[in-house]
Design an enzyme around this catalytic site. Structure first.
Site, PDB file in Angstrom:
ATOM      1  CB  SER A 140      -0.757   0.048   1.438  1.00  0.00           C
ATOM      2  OG  SER A 140      -1.344   1.258   1.418  1.00  0.00           O
TER       3      SER A 140
ATOM      4  CB  THR B 279      -7.794  -1.431   0.542  1.00  0.00           C
ATOM      5  OG1 THR B 279      -7.826  -1.801  -1.282  1.00  0.00           O
ATOM      6  CG2 THR B 279      -6.733  -1.701   1.224  1.00  0.00           C
TER       7      THR B 279
ATOM      8  CE  LYS C 285     -12.125  -0.053  -0.699  1.00  0.00           C
ATOM      9  NZ  LYS C 285     -11.712   0.047  -2.791  1.00  0.00           N
TER      10      LYS C 285
ATOM     11  CD  GLU D   4     -28.252   7.594  -0.341  1.00  0.00           C
ATOM     12  OE1 GLU D   4     -29.175   7.025   0.792  1.00  0.00           O
ATOM     13  OE2 GLU D   4     -29.510   7.021  -1.583  1.00  0.00           O
TER      14      GLU D   4
ATOM     15  CG  ASN E 133     -12.727   4.695   0.576  1.00  0.00           C
ATOM     16  OD1 ASN E 133     -13.731   5.015   1.247  1.00  0.00           O
ATOM     17  ND2 ASN E 133     -11.913   5.304  -0.612  1.00  0.00           N
TER      18      ASN E 133
ATOM     19  CG  ASP F  34     -12.289   4.478  -3.722  1.00  0.00           C
ATOM     20  OD1 ASP F  34     -11.635   4.811  -3.770  1.00  0.00           O
ATOM     21  OD2 ASP F  34     -12.936   3.406  -4.220  1.00  0.00           O
TER      22      ASP F  34
ATOM     23  N   GLY G  37     -17.000  -4.685 -10.935  1.00  0.00           N
ATOM     24  CA  GLY G  37     -16.053  -4.800 -10.134  1.00  0.00           C
ATOM     25  C   GLY G  37     -16.123  -3.729  -8.734  1.00  0.00           C
TER      26      GLY G  37
ATOM     27  CE1 TYR H 121      -1.840   2.957  -7.181  1.00  0.00           C
ATOM     28  CE2 TYR H 121      -4.433   3.183  -7.162  1.00  0.00           C
ATOM     29  CZ  TYR H 121      -3.480   2.178  -7.272  1.00  0.00           C
ATOM     30  OH  TYR H 121      -3.517   1.146  -6.183  1.00  0.00           O
TER      31      TYR H 121
ATOM     32  CD  GLN I 153      -7.861   6.471  -2.019  1.00  0.00           C
ATOM     33  OE1 GLN I 153      -8.798   6.363  -1.008  1.00  0.00           O
ATOM     34  NE2 GLN I 153      -7.195   6.212  -2.110  1.00  0.00           N
TER      35      GLN I 153
END
Ligand code: NAP
Length: 285
Positions: A21, A68, A72, A84, A93, A108, A134, A232, A260
């Site tokens: 991470s 993660t 999640k 919401e 997340n 996200d 996904g 990324y 995020q």
């Protein structure tokens, strides 16, 4: 480097695996820049240890944490309330603690939107096409609906997963805006979209030579269309290279990742955070 003392407050990320991470580097750089007495740590938590970990976090006064894979969805029953946005995405997340219990949201959605909001466009007629169905695709659908997109096309390889993907929004306004398709329908969709989003891992390091679609398909995009790859690493992906070769505006996943994280850190610290420092820390990574 964050100086740790008896008053240092804890933040972190839970996942399994978590060793790779980049979130600790990103968050600790911003914390140091702000001079806040916090530290953000990686917590490797196996699925069977999730409940024990959450109880332990309350006991040791962890203030908040990122969530993660694979937690999640599994985290939701341990939270007092979710926003919401998180309810619509169906995943959390970011978690923070109040006097009454743990709260959760999904950053996200706004992270994905950040690079789009800097382009002033009318998104209502864009008819976006999302590759993959996904977890990230769910956040992308919620984000695009919030921009005013009323025809969101999701392309997946497994019909058994595609139907439940749409049905999960059956009780919401989103339901009528989402259409699901097999990959064989992609050609027809691409020629009528202003935004093609890759939410599959195709092209992600180490498979940097792969792309979810080839150049001939990108040739069908109408002029002014954008291609947005959530990946990324690498930057750019082969998909984005192909897009750029054709003069198509390409957006990679770095801004989503940075934003995020920045939104989460703002929630934990209750103040605005240095997004540029977070971006730099990721790029150094
Ligand atoms: P996920 O839940 O595993 O979903 C991946 C989706 O891609 C699934 O629909 C999967 O189909 C499909 N897929 C995988 N391999 C495929 C292939 N060879 N051909 C066709 N479809 C394929 O993963 P996720 O969490 O949504 O993440 C997806 C990507 O987004 C990853 O690359 C991740 O790094 C990136 N991401 C980036 C950010 C960011 O901040 N930039 C945030 C989240 C995710 P099946 O379900 O049929 O397997």
């Amino acid at each position: 480097m964050v100086a740790i003392n008896g008053k240092t407050k804890l933040l972190g990320v839970i996942g399994s695996p978590i060793e790779h991470s980049r979130s600790p580097a990103m968050h600790n750089a911003a914390i140091a820049e702000l001079g806040e007495n916090y530290v953000y740590l990686p917590f490797p938590i196996a699925p069977e240890s999730l409940q024990t970990a959450i109880e332990g976090f309350a006991a040791i006064d962890v203030r908040g944490f990122s969530v993660t894979i694979p937690h999640k969805l599994a985290i939701i029953p341990f939270l007092e309330a979710i926003t919401e946005k998180a309810r619509l995405v169906g995943a959390v997340n970011t978690v923070w603690r109040t006097e009454t219990g743990w709260q959760g949201t999904n950053t996200d959605v706004d992270g994905f939107l950040a690079p789009l909001q800097s382009l002033s466009r009318d998104w209502s007629g864009v008819n976006p096409v999302i590759l993959g169905n996904g977890g990230a695709a769910r956040a992308v659908v919620v984000a695009l609906a919030s921009l005013g997109c009323r025809e969101i096309h999701v392309v997946g390889r497994n019909q058994r997963k595609l139907d439940p993907f749409k049905e999960s929004w059956a009780d919401t306004d989103l339901y009528g805006s989402v259409e699901v398709h097999g990959w064989d329908e992609l050609e027809g969709l691409v020629s009528d979209t202003g935004l093609l989003v890759n939410s599959t891992p195709i092209g992600m390091s180490p498979h940097v030579g792969e792309s979810p679609v080839e150049g001939e398909l990108l040739d069908l995009l109408p002029s002014g269309a954008l291609v947005y790859d959530l990946i990324y690493n690498p930057r750019p992906t082969r998909l984005l290279q192909l897009a750029e070769e054709r003069g198509v505006t390409a957006i990679d996943g770095l801004e989503m990742l940075v934003n995020q994280g920045a939104i989460a850190l703002e929630i934990w610290l209750g103040r605005s955070v240095p997004v540029g420092v977070m971006r730099e820390a990721l790029l150094k990574g």
